[in-house]
Motif scaffolding. Structure first.
Motif, PDB file in Angstrom:
ATOM      1  N   ASP A 157      29.927  34.878  23.370  1.00  0.00           N
ATOM      2  CA  ASP A 157      29.807  33.944  24.492  1.00  0.00           C
ATOM      3  C   ASP A 157      31.140  33.682  25.186  1.00  0.00           C
ATOM      4  N   SER A 158      32.181  34.435  24.842  1.00  0.00           N
ATOM      5  CA  SER A 158      33.463  34.211  25.496  1.00  0.00           C
ATOM      6  C   SER A 158      33.455  34.822  26.896  1.00  0.00           C
ATOM      7  N   GLU A 159      34.373  34.349  27.714  1.00  0.00           N
ATOM      8  CA  GLU A 159      34.457  34.843  29.087  1.00  0.00           C
ATOM      9  C   GLU A 159      34.808  36.329  29.114  1.00  0.00           C
ATOM     10  N   ILE A 160      35.747  36.733  28.264  1.00  0.00           N
ATOM     11  CA  ILE A 160      36.156  38.138  28.297  1.00  0.00           C
ATOM     12  C   ILE A 160      35.054  39.047  27.761  1.00  0.00           C
ATOM     13  N   SER A 161      34.265  38.584  26.796  1.00  0.00           N
ATOM     14  CA  SER A 161      33.152  39.397  26.290  1.00  0.00           C
ATOM     15  C   SER A 161      32.100  39.604  27.375  1.00  0.00           C
ATOM     16  N   TRP A 162      31.844  38.582  28.149  1.00  0.00           N
ATOM     17  CA  TRP A 162      30.891  38.717  29.251  1.00  0.00           C
ATOM     18  C   TRP A 162      31.384  39.760  30.250  1.00  0.00           C
ATOM     19  N   ILE A 163      32.657  39.744  30.549  1.00  0.00           N
ATOM     20  CA  ILE A 163      33.223  40.728  31.471  1.00  0.00           C
ATOM     21  C   ILE A 163      33.106  42.133  30.906  1.00  0.00           C
ATOM     22  N   GLN A 164      33.400  42.290  29.604  1.00  0.00           N
ATOM     23  CA  GLN A 164      33.316  43.626  28.999  1.00  0.00           C
ATOM     24  C   GLN A 164      31.892  44.167  29.070  1.00  0.00           C
ATOM     25  N   ARG A 165      30.908  43.311  28.843  1.00  0.00           N
ATOM     26  CA  ARG A 165      29.508  43.772  28.868  1.00  0.00           C
ATOM     27  C   ARG A 165      29.063  44.163  30.273  1.00  0.00           C
ATOM     28  N   SER A 166      29.777  43.704  31.274  1.00  0.00           N
ATOM     29  CA  SER A 166      29.383  44.006  32.655  1.00  0.00           C
ATOM     30  C   SER A 166      29.723  45.432  33.062  1.00  0.00           C
ATOM     31  N   GLY A 167      30.557  46.110  32.280  1.00  0.00           N
ATOM     32  CA  GLY A 167      30.826  47.521  32.545  1.00  0.00           C
ATOM     33  C   GLY A 167      31.728  47.788  33.735  1.00  0.00           C
ATOM     34  N   GLY A 168      32.583  46.849  34.053  1.00  0.00           N
ATOM     35  CA  GLY A 168      33.504  47.029  35.171  1.00  0.00           C
ATOM     36  C   GLY A 168      33.015  46.359  36.433  1.00  0.00           C
ATOM     37  N   GLY A 169      33.945  46.127  37.350  1.00  0.00           N
ATOM     38  CA  GLY A 169      33.590  45.502  38.614  1.00  0.00           C
ATOM     39  C   GLY A 169      34.621  44.481  39.030  1.00  0.00           C
ATOM     40  N   LEU A 170      34.202  43.562  39.883  1.00  0.00           N
ATOM     41  CA  LEU A 170      35.062  42.529  40.439  1.00  0.00           C
ATOM     42  C   LEU A 170      34.622  41.186  39.874  1.00  0.00           C
ATOM     43  N   PHE A 171      35.556  40.413  39.311  1.00  0.00           N
ATOM     44  CA  PHE A 171      35.211  39.187  38.603  1.00  0.00           C
ATOM     45  C   PHE A 171      36.123  38.046  39.045  1.00  0.00           C
ATOM     46  N   MET A 172      35.533  36.851  39.198  1.00  0.00           N
ATOM     47  CA  MET A 172      36.298  35.639  39.456  1.00  0.00           C
ATOM     48  C   MET A 172      36.524  34.950  38.116  1.00  0.00           C
ATOM     49  N   LEU A 173      37.775  34.841  37.699  1.00  0.00           N
ATOM     50  CA  LEU A 173      38.107  34.339  36.375  1.00  0.00           C
ATOM     51  C   LEU A 173      38.419  32.854  36.399  1.00  0.00           C
ATOM     52  N   SER A 174      38.293  32.233  35.242  1.00  0.00           N
ATOM     53  CA  SER A 174      38.823  30.888  35.072  1.00  0.00           C
ATOM     54  C   SER A 174      40.346  30.963  35.136  1.00  0.00           C
TER      55      SER A 174
END
Length: 357
Positions: free
Chosen positions: A74-91
């Protein structure tokens, strides 16, 4: 203020919540607990500042865990990794953590690199270290060289991550946590009733940052080359008045695959555990993020480590696999010597969430 207490750089025993540690010194208060897959220790003076400092450190550690742990689904970075790349707005917190990691990669010339995530997974470091089987018959996977930190783009809170690039912040995130926690605990002490001078020391698995007013002569720290400082013939006491000290070692997080000993410090160029001459490197710097990035870089640099550390202007202590100890950059050779930390940070403070990488 004087104290005879010593802060060990490794091997703390903890429970799930803070517990008070008796040091025989009534001038300071010490508590420790498990955190971020390692041990957290907090030392404060005056002792009455402990509760406020603990609350401040708890907030920092909980936030960093939610932001940057690759072992929490449930961490923010794990969610990003599962997305398989792209553009992300981070905390803001994760943007800062990735900015620091990218700054460290640039500063070290790629000796540290946050794109080693797949390399670590291939070697078997795919879960919290406490859950890794220490011995397995199956060999590790094929080596996976790091794709390269230059592929990761960060513009303020906006992250562009290419498909197939997995980030690991192990070379900087824990040390960044020490920096953040020391700042927060110092601020909590400054607002405590009475308004008197105060000091704090935070250690996360031996990555140490200090803040406020130190004890006379500096905080006493025991630097060792293994998980049991008391049993090490090469342990050294030093004193730290400001800044940070961090240690990277190939001896503390090891496991076996098909009889082969592996460890967690990966050479980004090969995707394999670093195999140079050093088993432990301790570095002092203005921030813990700098110190740990430099210590990890030195392990990977191998024969070039001393030259690199001297060029960076950082005091360091290197322990070779054969037991030889080398001190460079003004690291004290004598037991009880004080470390003079250079001013200015290469990766934290200079690295801001608004920086473009």
């Amino acid at each position: 203020m004087t104290t005879t207490m010593t802060i060990s750089m490794s091997g703390l025993t903890t429970s799930a919540s803070w517990r008070r540690i008796s040091t025989g010194d009534s001038v300071v208060a010490v508590a420790e607990r498990a955190a971020l897959g390692t041990s957290a220790r907090l030392v404060v003076w005056p002792p009455e500042n402990l509760d406020g400092a603990l609350a401040a450190v708890d907030n920092v550690l909980a936030a960093l865990d939610r932001q940057a742990s690759r072992f929490r689904q449930d961490s923010e970075i794990s969610w990003i990794q599962r997305s398989g790349g792209g553009l992300f707005m981070l905390s803001d917190g994760l943007a800062e953590a990735i900015s620091v990691a990218l700054a460290a990669a640039e500063w070290t010339g790629g000796l540290t690199d946050p794109t080693v995530g797949d390399a670590l997974i291939s070697l078997g470091y795919d879960r919290d270290f406490a859950a890794i089987e220490p011995e397995r018959r199956e060999p590790a996977g094929a080596p996976v060289p790091a794709p390269g930190w230059q592929l990761v783009r960060l513009d303020g809170p906006l992250l562009r991550l290419p498909p197939g690039v997995r980030i690991d912040l192990g070379a900087t995130a824990k040390a960044l946590g020490s920096d953040r926690a020391a700042r927060a605990a110092t601020a909590a002490g400054a607002t405590a009733p009475g308004g008197q001078a105060s000091g704090v020391l935070v250690s996360l698995g031996g990555d140490i940052a200090v803040g406020g007013t130190p004890p006379r002569g500096g905080w006493p720290i025991l630097v060792a080359d293994g998980p049991d400082p008391a049993g090490s013939s090469r342990a050294q006491h030093v004193r730290l008045a400001c800044g940070a000290v961090a240690t990277s070692s190939i001896t503390c997080r090891q496991w076996r695959r098909a009889g082969r000993v592996l460890h967690h410090i990966v050479d980004p160029g090969t995707g394999l555990p670093a195999d140079g001459p050093w088993q432990t490197v301790s570095v002092a710097a203005a921030t813990c993020a700098d110190a740990n990035a430099a210590a990890t870089a030195a392990i990977v640099a191998g024969e070039r480590a001393e030259e690199w550390l001297v060029s960076a202007g950082l005091p360091a202590r290197l322990v070779a696999r054969n037991g030889e100890v080398r001190c460079v950059g003004g690291w004290p050779g004598d037991d009880g010597g004080r470390i003079d930390v250079p001013s200015g940070s290469h990766v934290y403070g200079g690295a801001r969430p608004g920086g473009v990488r």
